[in-house]
Enzyme design. Structure first.
Site, short mmCIF file in Angstrom:
data_model
loop_
_atom_site.label_atom_id
_atom_site.label_comp_id
_atom_site.label_asym_id
_atom_site.label_seq_id
_atom_site.Cartn_x
_atom_site.Cartn_y
_atom_site.Cartn_z
N GLY A 120 47.63 35.26 36.93
CA GLY A 120 47.40 33.84 36.64
C GLY A 120 47.97 32.93 37.71
O GLY A 120 48.16 31.74 37.48
N GLY A 122 46.61 32.39 40.75
CA GLY A 122 45.61 31.88 41.69
C GLY A 122 45.46 32.74 42.94
O GLY A 122 44.88 32.32 43.93
N LEU A 123 45.99 33.97 42.92
CA LEU A 123 45.86 34.86 44.08
C LEU A 123 44.93 36.02 43.77
O LEU A 123 44.95 37.05 44.43
CB LEU A 123 47.24 35.37 44.52
CG LEU A 123 48.25 34.28 44.88
CD1 LEU A 123 49.56 34.89 45.35
CD2 LEU A 123 47.69 33.35 45.96
N GLU A 158 33.06 40.45 36.18
CA GLU A 158 33.73 39.22 35.75
C GLU A 158 32.74 38.26 35.09
O GLU A 158 33.02 37.67 34.05
CB GLU A 158 34.44 38.58 36.93
CG GLU A 158 35.54 37.71 36.48
CD GLU A 158 36.76 37.69 37.39
OE1 GLU A 158 37.53 36.76 37.24
OE2 GLU A 158 36.91 38.57 38.25
N ASP A 170 36.48 36.37 45.94
CA ASP A 170 37.69 37.17 45.72
C ASP A 170 37.42 38.66 45.90
O ASP A 170 38.17 39.37 46.56
CB ASP A 170 38.24 36.91 44.31
CG ASP A 170 38.50 35.43 44.07
OD1 ASP A 170 38.55 34.67 45.05
OD2 ASP A 170 38.64 35.05 42.90
#
Ligand code: GLA
Length: 384
Positions: A120, A122-123, A158, A170
């Site tokens: 959580g 953001g990486l 996802e 990502d």
């Protein structure tokens, strides 16, 4: 935690029998090009020096048993009844479901995952989990996927299984990243170019606000809906466009009165951000790092005011960074509503920067931020 191979094997063997193979996929930090990937745009991320490691052996049945070292929990996923549960294991189940949907029949598996990518934060801990488990599961069957197919599969897991309508950035960078380089990706064609980052002149420093992006998924999908609604309205005026990537700032200005005000701002962010990526990479290639930093700053402002995905803590972190010596540029990174900022800092100023930003952010918010320096790292692979 990112265990050494011997350690992950030991962790695995605390739960399952046998000698596992070990796979690893990195988290990422996006340097510039935020909230553009869903609109056929451009992004410029790097892989970071934090990763998810997956150890795996096959089973004789059709069960996937996953032990998460981070969650300290075992999940049992029946390959013949995979369903979304609103649980961390959905990412693994989603990948398995998509592989099977591709016609790849999987055996059951025992899997142990451990990660030092903040969850959580953001990486993209999610893409690291998807990609590491996808290559681990593929190692059990006589089937390989090329890098593009692998990234697309992670994204589908996802989108279609977890229910987060993310773009391809990502998963793509988790697969294709290279050491020392940023990845300029054209999210329409999936053509990419690896562009060296001058490590001797600028360090990438990531600052975690320690605020989790819990609003992330719902607001992410809401912004996407706004932006796609804007695209439809623009198509009525410019039938030739396929996505916001095809719209210039001038075209948007001319048709501004046809769009609701907030939708116009969402679209303006995407259109201007695409241009910032192209301008930024051109500046980087010419060694104009100050210009690159200015574009990072402008990106944050656009995300804050036009796309509206920043938050108080991200804004405070960015503002402090910009007041410190040696900072070329600072912006929020990733989906927003918390998570991390990315900063480009002159190498001789990094130590002072870390101390000062940690201190001032704590003073301003009461929160103790994690701060780390990363070089661009390589993409997913088997580790031996
Ligand atoms: C999340 C998504 C990505 C991208 C970023 C914003 O990380 O997973 O696809 O849209 O947000 O740039």
């Amino acid at each position: 935690m990112r265990p050494a191979v011997a350690d992950i094997v030991a962790l695995f063997q605390a739960h399952f029998p046998g000698e596992p193979r070990v796979f690893r996929a990195p988290g990422r930090v996006n340097i510039i090009g935020e909230h553009t990937d869903n609109y056929d745009g451009y992004v410029f991320p790097i892989a970071v020096n934090m990763a998810t490691t997956a150890a795996i052996t096959p089973r004789q049945d059709r069960l996937i048993q996953v032990w998460s070292e981070n969650m300290q929990e075992l999940a049992t996923l029946p390959l013949d009844g995979l369903e979304r549960r609103g649980h961390w294991s959905d990412y693994v189940a989603g990948v398995a479901a998509m592989l099977e949907a591709e016609g790849i029949t999987l055996p059951g598996a025992d899997v142990c995952v451990a990660s030092d990518v903040p969850i959580g934060g953001g990486l993209s801990s999610s893409a690291a989990l998807e990609v590491s488990t996808a290559i681990a599961l593929l190692s059990l069957v006589d089937h390989s996927l090329d890098g593009v197919a692998l990234a697309k599969l992670g994204r589908r897991a996802e989108n279609e299984f977890v229910g987060m309508n993310c773009g391809i950035m990502d998963q793509f960078v988790a697969v294709h990243a290279e050491r020392g380089k940023g990845l300029l990706l054209d999210c329409r064609t999936l053509d990419y170019e690896l562009v060296p980052l001058p490590a001797g002149e600028a360090a990438v420093v990531v600052c975690n606000t320690m605020v989790k992006h819990e609003l992330g998924a719902s607001e992410y999908n809401a912004r996407r809906a706004d932006t796609l609604a804007g695209t439809e309205l623009l198509k009525a005026i410019y039938p030739e466009i396929r996505a916001l990537r095809d719209v210039s700032s001038g075209m948007l200005e001319q048709s501004a009165h046809r769009l609701p005000e907030h939708i116009r701002r969402r679209c303006r962010h995407v259109i201007t951000e695409n241009q910032r990526v192209l301008d930024g990479v051109a500046a980087l290639k010419e060694g104009r790092l100050e210009a690159f930093g200015d574009l990072m700053n402008a990106s944050h402002e656009s995300l804050r005011t036009d796309y509206e995905v920043s938050c108080k803590e991200l804004d405070i972190m960015v503002e402090i960074a910009r007041s410190l010596p040696g900072v070329l540029g600072a912006r929020m990174t990733g989906g927003g509503f918390g998570g991390c900022t990315v900063n480009l800092v002159r190498p001789d100023r990094v130590t002072a920067f870390r101390e000062e930003i940690a201190h001032r952010y704590h003073q301003a918010t009461g929160l103790k931020p994690d701060i780390f320096v990363t070089e661009p790292m390589e993409g997913a692979r088997e580790v031996v």
